[in-house]
Design a protein around this motif. Structure first.
Motif, PDB file in Angstrom:
ATOM      1  N   GLY A  70      21.421  22.494 -10.108  1.00  0.00           N
ATOM      2  CA  GLY A  70      22.460  22.994  -9.160  1.00  0.00           C
ATOM      3  C   GLY A  70      23.439  24.016 -10.322  1.00  0.00           C
ATOM      4  N   PRO A  71      22.641  25.083 -10.172  1.00  0.00           N
ATOM      5  CA  PRO A  71      23.398  25.983 -11.222  1.00  0.00           C
ATOM      6  C   PRO A  71      24.092  26.853  -9.939  1.00  0.00           C
ATOM      7  CG  PRO A  71      21.047  26.790 -10.281  1.00  0.00           C
ATOM      8  CD  PRO A  71      21.228  25.162 -10.134  1.00  0.00           C
ATOM      9  N   ALA A  72      25.505  27.471 -10.787  1.00  0.00           N
ATOM     10  CA  ALA A  72      26.317  27.910 -10.040  1.00  0.00           C
ATOM     11  C   ALA A  72      26.918  29.074 -10.950  1.00  0.00           C
ATOM     12  CB  ALA A  72      27.067  27.157  -9.002  1.00  0.00           C
ATOM     13  N   ILE A  73      27.307  30.513 -10.813  1.00  0.00           N
ATOM     14  CA  ILE A  73      27.907  32.049 -11.187  1.00  0.00           C
ATOM     15  C   ILE A  73      29.507  31.708 -10.703  1.00  0.00           C
ATOM     16  CG2 ILE A  73      27.546  34.135 -11.973  1.00  0.00           C
ATOM     17  CD1 ILE A  73      24.371  31.952 -10.833  1.00  0.00           C
ATOM     18  N   SER A  74      29.966  31.958 -11.376  1.00  0.00           N
ATOM     19  CA  SER A  74      31.685  32.113 -11.674  1.00  0.00           C
ATOM     20  C   SER A  74      31.594  33.854 -10.655  1.00  0.00           C
ATOM     21  CB  SER A  74      31.910  32.207 -12.549  1.00  0.00           C
ATOM     22  OG  SER A  74      31.884  32.991 -13.012  1.00  0.00           O
ATOM     23  N   PRO A  75      32.180  33.267 -10.046  1.00  0.00           N
ATOM     24  CA  PRO A  75      32.688  34.802  -9.045  1.00  0.00           C
ATOM     25  C   PRO A  75      33.075  36.343 -10.481  1.00  0.00           C
ATOM     26  CG  PRO A  75      34.225  33.572  -8.272  1.00  0.00           C
ATOM     27  CD  PRO A  75      33.730  32.434  -9.668  1.00  0.00           C
ATOM     28  N   ASP A  76      33.320  36.137 -11.049  1.00  0.00           N
ATOM     29  CA  ASP A  76      32.826  37.421 -11.996  1.00  0.00           C
ATOM     30  C   ASP A  76      31.754  37.650 -12.849  1.00  0.00           C
ATOM     31  OD1 ASP A  76      33.163  35.503 -14.224  1.00  0.00           O
ATOM     32  OD2 ASP A  76      35.515  35.759 -15.013  1.00  0.00           O
ATOM     33  N   GLY A  77      31.029  36.489 -12.349  1.00  0.00           N
ATOM     34  CA  GLY A  77      29.717  36.541 -13.123  1.00  0.00           C
ATOM     35  C   GLY A  77      29.903  36.119 -14.900  1.00  0.00           C
TER      36      GLY A  77
ATOM     37  N   ILE B  32      27.495  33.982 -19.661  1.00  0.00           N
ATOM     38  CA  ILE B  32      26.487  34.934 -19.644  1.00  0.00           C
ATOM     39  C   ILE B  32      26.791  35.990 -20.245  1.00  0.00           C
ATOM     40  CG2 ILE B  32      24.832  35.887 -18.091  1.00  0.00           C
ATOM     41  CD1 ILE B  32      25.829  33.746 -15.877  1.00  0.00           C
ATOM     42  N   GLY B  33      26.128  36.785 -21.323  1.00  0.00           N
ATOM     43  CA  GLY B  33      25.825  38.139 -21.801  1.00  0.00           C
ATOM     44  C   GLY B  33      25.585  39.396 -20.720  1.00  0.00           C
ATOM     45  N   ASN B  34      25.953  40.096 -21.240  1.00  0.00           N
ATOM     46  CA  ASN B  34      25.562  41.289 -20.272  1.00  0.00           C
ATOM     47  C   ASN B  34      24.024  41.944 -20.395  1.00  0.00           C
ATOM     48  OD1 ASN B  34      28.517  42.092 -20.214  1.00  0.00           O
ATOM     49  ND2 ASN B  34      28.196  43.413 -21.546  1.00  0.00           N
TER      50      ASN B  34
ATOM     51  N   GLY C 107      23.434  19.264  -6.445  1.00  0.00           N
ATOM     52  CA  GLY C 107      23.904  20.936  -5.962  1.00  0.00           C
ATOM     53  C   GLY C 107      25.109  21.521  -6.325  1.00  0.00           C
ATOM     54  N   MET C 108      25.142  22.391  -6.327  1.00  0.00           N
ATOM     55  CA  MET C 108      27.050  23.184  -6.947  1.00  0.00           C
ATOM     56  C   MET C 108      27.135  24.216  -5.827  1.00  0.00           C
ATOM     57  SD  MET C 108      27.501  22.524 -10.924  1.00  0.00           S
ATOM     58  CE  MET C 108      26.452  22.815 -11.198  1.00  0.00           C
ATOM     59  N   THR C 109      28.619  24.873  -5.700  1.00  0.00           N
ATOM     60  CA  THR C 109      28.768  26.061  -5.233  1.00  0.00           C
ATOM     61  C   THR C 109      30.145  26.626  -5.624  1.00  0.00           C
ATOM     62  OG1 THR C 109      28.156  27.805  -3.441  1.00  0.00           O
ATOM     63  CG2 THR C 109      29.317  25.525  -2.677  1.00  0.00           C
ATOM     64  N   LEU C 110      30.228  27.736  -6.158  1.00  0.00           N
ATOM     65  CA  LEU C 110      31.301  28.142  -6.399  1.00  0.00           C
ATOM     66  C   LEU C 110      32.765  28.921  -4.948  1.00  0.00           C
ATOM     67  CD1 LEU C 110      30.800  29.197  -9.399  1.00  0.00           C
ATOM     68  CD2 LEU C 110      32.681  27.872  -9.603  1.00  0.00           C
ATOM     69  N   ASP C 111      33.820  28.678  -4.767  1.00  0.00           N
ATOM     70  CA  ASP C 111      34.608  30.002  -4.254  1.00  0.00           C
ATOM     71  C   ASP C 111      34.908  30.509  -4.618  1.00  0.00           C
ATOM     72  OD1 ASP C 111      37.269  28.838  -5.179  1.00  0.00           O
ATOM     73  OD2 ASP C 111      37.145  26.354  -3.852  1.00  0.00           O
ATOM     74  N   ALA C 112      35.724  31.441  -3.822  1.00  0.00           N
ATOM     75  CA  ALA C 112      36.263  32.693  -4.109  1.00  0.00           C
ATOM     76  C   ALA C 112      37.726  32.351  -5.531  1.00  0.00           C
ATOM     77  CB  ALA C 112      37.275  33.775  -3.318  1.00  0.00           C
ATOM     78  N   ASP C 113      37.907  31.087  -5.276  1.00  0.00           N
ATOM     79  CA  ASP C 113      38.796  31.520  -6.181  1.00  0.00           C
ATOM     80  C   ASP C 113      39.029  30.367  -7.460  1.00  0.00           C
ATOM     81  OD1 ASP C 113      41.420  31.947  -4.794  1.00  0.00           O
ATOM     82  OD2 ASP C 113      41.174  30.039  -3.810  1.00  0.00           O
ATOM     83  N   GLY C 114      37.297  30.528  -7.654  1.00  0.00           N
ATOM     84  CA  GLY C 114      35.966  29.872  -8.782  1.00  0.00           C
ATOM     85  C   GLY C 114      36.380  28.151  -9.049  1.00  0.00           C
ATOM     86  N   GLY C 115      37.080  27.751  -7.522  1.00  0.00           N
ATOM     87  CA  GLY C 115      37.141  26.171  -7.974  1.00  0.00           C
ATOM     88  C   GLY C 115      35.200  25.504  -7.373  1.00  0.00           C
TER      89      GLY C 115
ATOM     90  N   GLY D 257      38.400  24.223   3.675  1.00  0.00           N
ATOM     91  CA  GLY D 257      39.322  24.800   3.976  1.00  0.00           C
ATOM     92  C   GLY D 257      39.487  26.044   3.100  1.00  0.00           C
ATOM     93  N   CYS D 258      38.718  26.321   2.464  1.00  0.00           N
ATOM     94  CA  CYS D 258      38.368  28.132   2.020  1.00  0.00           C
ATOM     95  C   CYS D 258      37.513  28.965   2.076  1.00  0.00           C
ATOM     96  CB  CYS D 258      38.618  27.274   0.601  1.00  0.00           C
ATOM     97  SG  CYS D 258      37.246  26.516   0.241  1.00  0.00           S
ATOM     98  N   ILE D 259      37.472  30.197   0.917  1.00  0.00           N
ATOM     99  CA  ILE D 259      36.668  30.788   0.883  1.00  0.00           C
ATOM    100  C   ILE D 259      35.716  31.013   0.077  1.00  0.00           C
ATOM    101  CG2 ILE D 259      35.946  33.074   1.054  1.00  0.00           C
ATOM    102  CD1 ILE D 259      37.476  32.340   4.075  1.00  0.00           C
ATOM    103  N   GLY D 260      34.013  31.041  -0.255  1.00  0.00           N
ATOM    104  CA  GLY D 260      33.413  30.866  -0.209  1.00  0.00           C
ATOM    105  C   GLY D 260      32.955  32.428  -1.609  1.00  0.00           C
ATOM    106  N   THR D 261      32.117  32.428  -2.406  1.00  0.00           N
ATOM    107  CA  THR D 261      31.267  33.611  -2.706  1.00  0.00           C
ATOM    108  C   THR D 261      30.320  33.791  -2.378  1.00  0.00           C
ATOM    109  OG1 THR D 261      30.331  31.829  -4.492  1.00  0.00           O
ATOM    110  CG2 THR D 261      32.697  33.260  -5.024  1.00  0.00           C
ATOM    111  N   PRO D 262      29.632  35.365  -2.124  1.00  0.00           N
ATOM    112  CA  PRO D 262      28.535  35.804  -1.720  1.00  0.00           C
ATOM    113  C   PRO D 262      27.063  35.343  -2.369  1.00  0.00           C
ATOM    114  CG  PRO D 262      30.454  37.284  -1.967  1.00  0.00           C
ATOM    115  CD  PRO D 262      30.500  36.716  -2.606  1.00  0.00           C
TER     116      PRO D 262
END
Length: 282
Positions: free
Chosen positions: A147-154, A172-174, A196-204, A271-276
């Motif tokens: 389940g890797p998942a990356i935050s909205p800000d990367g 995560i470094g540059n 498995g995991m995923t993130l929503d637009a609010d970082g949930g 009930g929320c919006i995901g990340t691309p």
């Protein structure tokens, strides 16, 4: 609340590897043990399936080339489906292991984990595939890397060892390097195992809970604040999809499970919006 079982003519032995394709308006997922790649076309609800020559953990779309990069057995391969073509890019892992799950980040890298075939030994590892094809082992000693998942800000990566029922967090470094592994969530006894995991637009952080028959949402601070129950126990992965990223699809497994919904693909309302969903840049 919406709960829909996708109509099709088979059930997955081990559904996994969900991926949303905005280009095709389609959801892809794998059946690891059934050795298949599946596709749901959202416009028509048509489901297509392609038989693979081995266990297939994940598929990721390519940004500037046709088809996908995929985790097949323990190899990283290029993959097209119509016609079916497979070419080896790398074979980085230990004998006796297989690919399990992966995600691409905004920089076009793929993060993927491996595990032993039975998940009993800590021989699995965590890797990064760069756009130039280089592979780096970035962490090690996993029973069931998942389940890797990356935050909205990367800037933050979440990864789990399902065998230890623990979700980790890394900076995560540059340059794609990872900071120290930090424990983010330890699953309680009645939560099942984090899959498995995923993130929503609010970082949930949304986590499929293997054995508990649900997906749970955790706040950016790691507090559980929402749960959606599914009609089968072995829930394995979740992804946001749709033009507005307001749909969620969930995979499950039928291997060793005796109920009518085991191995189904479900649609739920998060009930929320995901990340691309990101693509591989190689």
């Amino acid at each position: 609340m919406l709960l829909r079982t996708i109509t099709r003519d088979r059930r997955d032995l081990l559904g996994e590897g969900l991926m949303w394709s905005a280009r095709q308006n389609a959801v892809y997922w794998t059946d690891i043990l059934g050795q298949r790649v599946n596709r749901l076309l959202l416009d028509s609800d048509q489901v297509d399936s392609w038989k693979m020559p081995g266990t297939i953990g994940w598929v990721v779309e390519r940004e500037d080339a046709p088809g996908f990069v995929a985790g097949l057995d323990r190899r990283i391969v290029t993959l097209t489906l119509d016609p079916l073509t497979i070419g080896t890019l790398a074979d980085p892992d230990r004998a006796g292991n297989r690919m399990n799950d992966a995600k691409a980040d905004a920089a076009g890298r793929i993060w993927f984990g491996t595990m032993s075939m039975d998940g009993a030994q800590p021989t699995g590892a965590f890797y990064r595939l760069d756009a130039d094809g280089a592979v780096a082992r970035v962490d090690d000693g996993y029973r069931i890397a998942n389940g890797p998942a990356i935050s909205p800000d990367g800037r933050t990566l979440f990864h789990t060892d399902s065998g230890l029922r623990t979700v980790y967090r890394f900076a995560i470094g540059n340059d794609g390097s990872l900071g120290d592994r930090e424990i983010f969530i330890r699953f309680e006894d009645d939560w099942g195992d984090p899959d498995g995991m995923t993130l929503d637009a609010d970082g949930g952080l949304w986590i499929a809970c293997w054995g508990a028959g649900c997906v749970m949402r955790f706040t950016p601070e790691g507090r559980r604040d929402r749960s959606i129950t599914l009609p089968t126990s072995q829930v394995s992965n979740c992804i946001f999809a749709g033009e507005r990223l307001d749909m969620m699809f969930v995979t499950s497994a039928s291997d060793g499970v005796n109920d009518s919904q085991a191995g189904a693909l479900f649609e739920v309302d998060p009930g929320c919006i995901g990340t691309p969903t990101r693509r591989y840049h190689g």
